[in-house]
Structure formats: structure tokens, C-alpha cells
Design a protein around this motif. Structure first.
Motif, PDB file in Angstrom:
ATOM      1  N   ASP A 313       0.858  -1.186   0.000  1.00 15.83           N
ATOM      2  CA  ASP A 313       0.000   0.000   0.000  1.00 15.83           C
ATOM      3  C   ASP A 313       0.895   1.237   0.000  1.00 15.83           C
ATOM      4  N   ALA A 315       0.199   4.216  -0.743  1.00 18.60           N
ATOM      5  CA  ALA A 315      -0.445   5.426  -0.218  1.00 18.60           C
ATOM      6  C   ALA A 315      -0.204   5.569   1.282  1.00 18.60           C
ATOM      7  N   LYS A 316      -0.113   4.444   1.991  1.00 20.14           N
ATOM      8  CA  LYS A 316       0.136   4.467   3.441  1.00 20.14           C
ATOM      9  C   LYS A 316       1.621   4.398   3.753  1.00 20.14           C
ATOM     10  N   LYS A 355      -5.740   5.551  -2.536  1.00 18.62           N
ATOM     11  CA  LYS A 355      -6.101   5.935  -1.175  1.00 18.62           C
ATOM     12  C   LYS A 355      -7.530   5.497  -0.883  1.00 18.62           C
TER      13      LYS A 355
END
Length: 456
Positions: A313, A315-316, A355
Motif C-alpha cells: 500500500d 499510499a500508506k 487511497k
């Protein structure tokens, strides 16, 4: 281009990820550029988040089962069955068809989106006596079973039997378990009014989870709001508790309580499809370890996504993996299709970045909690967002029309309490709906491929 020389793209699984990938491939590839094949036991895409509403009868089963053959432009070949092994070296997928025939399907590119199965533990009696909530058949069966308990309790002269049939236990405080308990409690609450011999006070729903909080992803305030809604309805919530053992007429909790019940619904999470273990490749908590581009490092033409893939991920950051949610699966499906096409045409692969748009929890009626784009909502506004999101995510106008019609009919006419007959005299439980013993080991896959090569 000769059909023999066209690249063969094999997609495994017809969930959110697999179907989005196939649709994108069909739109972006010309018919003579590649052959696309889909492996799935059923020629429909199941809109999984609405299963609790099928179990409670708010929606009909066909309204959330979107046919894969409705499009007139559909050209993907469907193999009706399930993949039970993949030989990465030989580039062959072993498939067991719905008639138990073993088929070897060669590929040039393979997209693994087999989804997940219900996560179980070594709890005595669990798979023999619990129901799942992962497939359309299970949802329909659970509905029949719950209504049957009211019928049988009404007919019984034994107070103990009547009490046990009117207690229901749901294990799992995530979205599936919470929505299942909420929707089915509403069904029994409405149905008991049609049973004048039954005391409504005898109907008890238990929602338990080993975690300290209900749906922690919602945050402290919304999670507390959801608990308050459920407790106000009479659902008993027990956190930090699980099942010690399960029997045909009672369930023992880990805190020592023994609950007389004929209904145990198990929704305590999911794990990656056993197909992933047949590859002999690196995994992260059972999910196939893939690059940000969702291709398998060192694998020739192998892509994986959805619940069975550990997709970073970005986005994180901080090493996080994408959660197994529908919104990620849909977007990953389209992204993988683009990367497969790029690989086919010699272009660069792009990493997946998305996201989270938020979370929605439909508790039935006017009750809901939602967190779109970080905004906390409760009640009717949250319900509007939850149903609006689900409605817009349905892939076809036919499905949208059916779901909206069902919602309107339920709002006007209320619930119905008809048993459809899916429940036969032979009991069907968790172990009967997920064929986890059908998969091969990596060694068995290799032996099978070598044996087929000698025969050929």
C-alpha cells in the motif's frame, strides 16, 4: 495473426478483481491481440458486501449475482471450475471443473485473483456446526435456517428446545459479522410478530469477537455508535471472547459461558485461497508476495491481486499492505489489466497507488455508520451514503434496478418470512461450502504436470 500464436491470458477468479481485469482487457485489447480465458465455478460476479441483506431477505439472491454473459461484446472464454494448482515453470494451471474433470490450461500470462476463504481455527466442532457467510448459497441457506428455527420453536412443546432455537450466535466483529447480526436480528424481530405463541423476549442475538473493539477501522466514536445501535436493539455484544467449542445444540465461549443454540454463524475473517500455497512462492501471512506493480518477482508473466495478494500500500507506506476490500480489488483489477497489456506490448509497468475512499456499514432500516473521505456520519445520512456507494458500485444497470426495486419494496411492504427450500433434510455447514481439500500441493502439481507430459 494465427490463433495458435496469440498470447494466452488466463484470469483465475470472478470476484471484484478478476472481473474488473477481464472487462478492462476486453475493452483495451483487440480480438486478434490475445486470447482471454476466465476460470470460475459460476458465470457471475457476486457483490459480496450485500450478502447480509440477502440472508435477511431484503434483497433477492439474483440481484447481487451479476451475470458475466450479459454483454453482447463479451468474448472471454469461461472454464466452469476452480483452479487447484499452478506450475509456474511449465506455465500450466490445473483446473477441476464442476463435473470433477481435471483440465490442464496453458498460459502465457496468468492473473491470480482467486479471492479468499473463511478463516477458521482448530476449535472442536466449528466446521461441523457453524455456518459461513461467504457465498450466495450460504446466505440463502442461513436465511432458511433462521426462519426454520422460528417455525420449529413455535411448534415445540419443550421449553428448553424452544429457548435454544431462539438464541443465535454470530462470531466476528468485522463488517461481515456486524452487518449479518444486525440484518438477521431485524428479520427475527419482525418475524416473531407473526408467531403469537412465541415470546419475543426469548429471541436473543449474541455478537462476539476476540478483539477489544467492534470494527476498529471506524474509529472510536463511530465504533461506539455502532455498538450502541446494536445494544439498543437487544443484541448482546461480547468483546475479548471467542468460541471454545461448538456442538449441535450449544456453544461454549472462551469465558466459560455455555449458550444453548442451534445457530452459530462464523464470520471471523478470511485467509487467502489455498491455491496460493500450490505455487511454492513467497507469501506474507498466506498472501502471495508481489511487487507494487502486482507482478510476481521472478515469475514470468505472473500477476496477483485482491484478497490473495500482499500488494504494498504505497499510499500508506511503512510496509503496509492493501486491505482485502472491494474498492481495492476493483481498482487493482483495472490496474493489473493495464500492466498485463503493457507487458504484452513491451511497455513499462506502473505501481498501484490508491487511497481509501472510506468505510460504510449498513445496519438495516435507517441505521448505519459511514466514514466517507474521513467524514463521520450516522443514521439516515450514513445510510444514504452506504446504500449510494453500494448501488453505484454494482456493475450493470440491470443489477442496479433490481437492488433499488428490492430496497423500495422492502421499505414499503416490509420483510417477508418465506423459506425458499434451500435447507434440505441434510444439514450443510461451513465445511460443506468451501472445498479446501480439493487443492494440490506444489509436489502434486509438479507430478501431475510431468505425468501429463509423459502421456502427451
Amino acid at each position: 495473426m494465427n490463433t495458435v500464436t496469440r498470447p494466452r491470458i488466463l484470469v483465475v477468479g470472478a470476484g471484484f478483481a478478476g472481473v474488473e481485469c477481464v472487462r478492462r482487457l476486453e475493452r483495451k485489447l483487440s480480438p486478434d491481440e490475445a486470447d482471454v480465458t476466465l476460470v470460475t465455478p459460476f458465470a457471475y460476479q457476486l457483490y459480496l458486501p450485500l450478502l447480509p441483506q440477502v440472508a435477511s431477505g431484503v434483497l433477492t439472491p439474483q440481484s447481487i449475482a451479476v451475470s458475466l454473459r450479459r454483454s453482447k461484446k463479451y468474448r472471454t472464454r469461461i472454464i466452469p471450475g476452480g483452479a487447484i494448482g499452478v506450475d509456474l515453470k511449465s506455465k500450466v494451471c490445473v483446473i477441476r471443473t464442476i463435473t470433477d474433470q481435471i483440465v490442464d490450461e496453458p498460459y502465457d500470462y496468468i492473473v491470480l485473483a482467486p479471492g479468499s476463504i473463511t478463516r477458521t481455527f482448530d476449535i472442536p466442532g466449528l466446521t461441523d456446526h457453524a455456518f459461513g457467510m461467504k457465498t450466495l448459497a450460504e446466505a440463502a441457506y442461513v436465511r432458511d435456517h433462521v426462519i426454520a428455527q422460528l417455525d420449529l420453536a413455535d411448534a415445540s412443546q419443550d421449553p428448553d428446545e424452544r429457548a435454544s432455537r431462539l438464541q443465535f450466535v454470530v462470531v466476528g466483529g468485522g463488517y461481515a459479522g456486524t452487518e449479518t447480526a444486525a440484518c438477521l436480528q431485524r428479520l427475527t424481530h419482525a418475524a416473531v410478530k407473526r408467531y403469537p405463541r412465541l415470546d419475543p423476549g426469548l429471541i436473543k442475538w449474541h455478537l462476539i469477537d476476540i478483539a477489544p473493539k467492534l470494527m476498529p477501522e471506524l474509529g472510536e466514536k463511530l465504533g461506539s455508535s455502532a455498538q450502541e445501535i446494536l445494544r439498543r436493539r437487544g443484541i448482546e455484544i461480547s468483546l475479548g471472547v471467542s468460541i471454545a467449542k461448538a456442538g449441535p445444540e450449544e456453544v461454549t465461549f472462551t469465558d466459560g459461558r455455555v449458550i444453548p443454540t442451534r445457530t452459530l454463524i462464523w464470520t471471523a475473517g478470511v485467509v487467502a485461497s489455498p491455491l496460493i500455497a500450490t505455487l511454492g512462492a513467497e507469501t506474507v501471512k498466506g498472501r502471495l508476495a508481489v511487487a507494487p506493480e502486482m507482478n510476481l518477482p521472478g515469475g514470468d508473466g505472473v500477476f496477483a491481486l485482491g484478497d490473495s495478494a500482499a500488494v504494498p500500500d504505497l499510499a500508506k507506506g511503512d510496509g503496509a499492505m492493501c486491505p482485502p476490500t472491494a474498492q481495492h480489488a476493483q481498482r487493482q483489477g483495472r490496474h493489473v489489466a493495464d500492466n498485463v497489456i503493457a507487458s504484452l506490448r513491451g511497455g513499462p509497468l506502473k505501481p498501484y497507488v490508491h487511497k481509501d475512499l472510506g468505510l460504510v456499514v449498513d445496519l438495516g432500516g435507517t441505521d448505519a455508520v459511514s466514514k466517507p473521505l474521513g467524514i463521520e456520519l450516522r443514521g439516515l445520512p450514513a445510510q444514504a451514503v452506504a446504500r449510494g456507494y453500494h448501488w453505484s458500485a454494482l456493475r450493470t444497470n440491470v443489477a442496479k434496478t433490481r437492488v433499488m426495486t428490492n430496497w423500495l419494496l422492502n421499505a414499503v411492504a416490509g420483510d417477508d418470512f418465506v423459506r425458499t427450500g434451500f435447507q434440505t433434510r441434510r444439514a450443510a455447514r461451513l465445511k460443506d461450502f468451501e472445498y479446501t481439500d480439493a487443492y494440490l500441493t506444489p509436489e502434486q502439481v509438479q507430478a501431475h504436470i510431468e505425468g501429463a507430459g509423459r502421456q502427451g
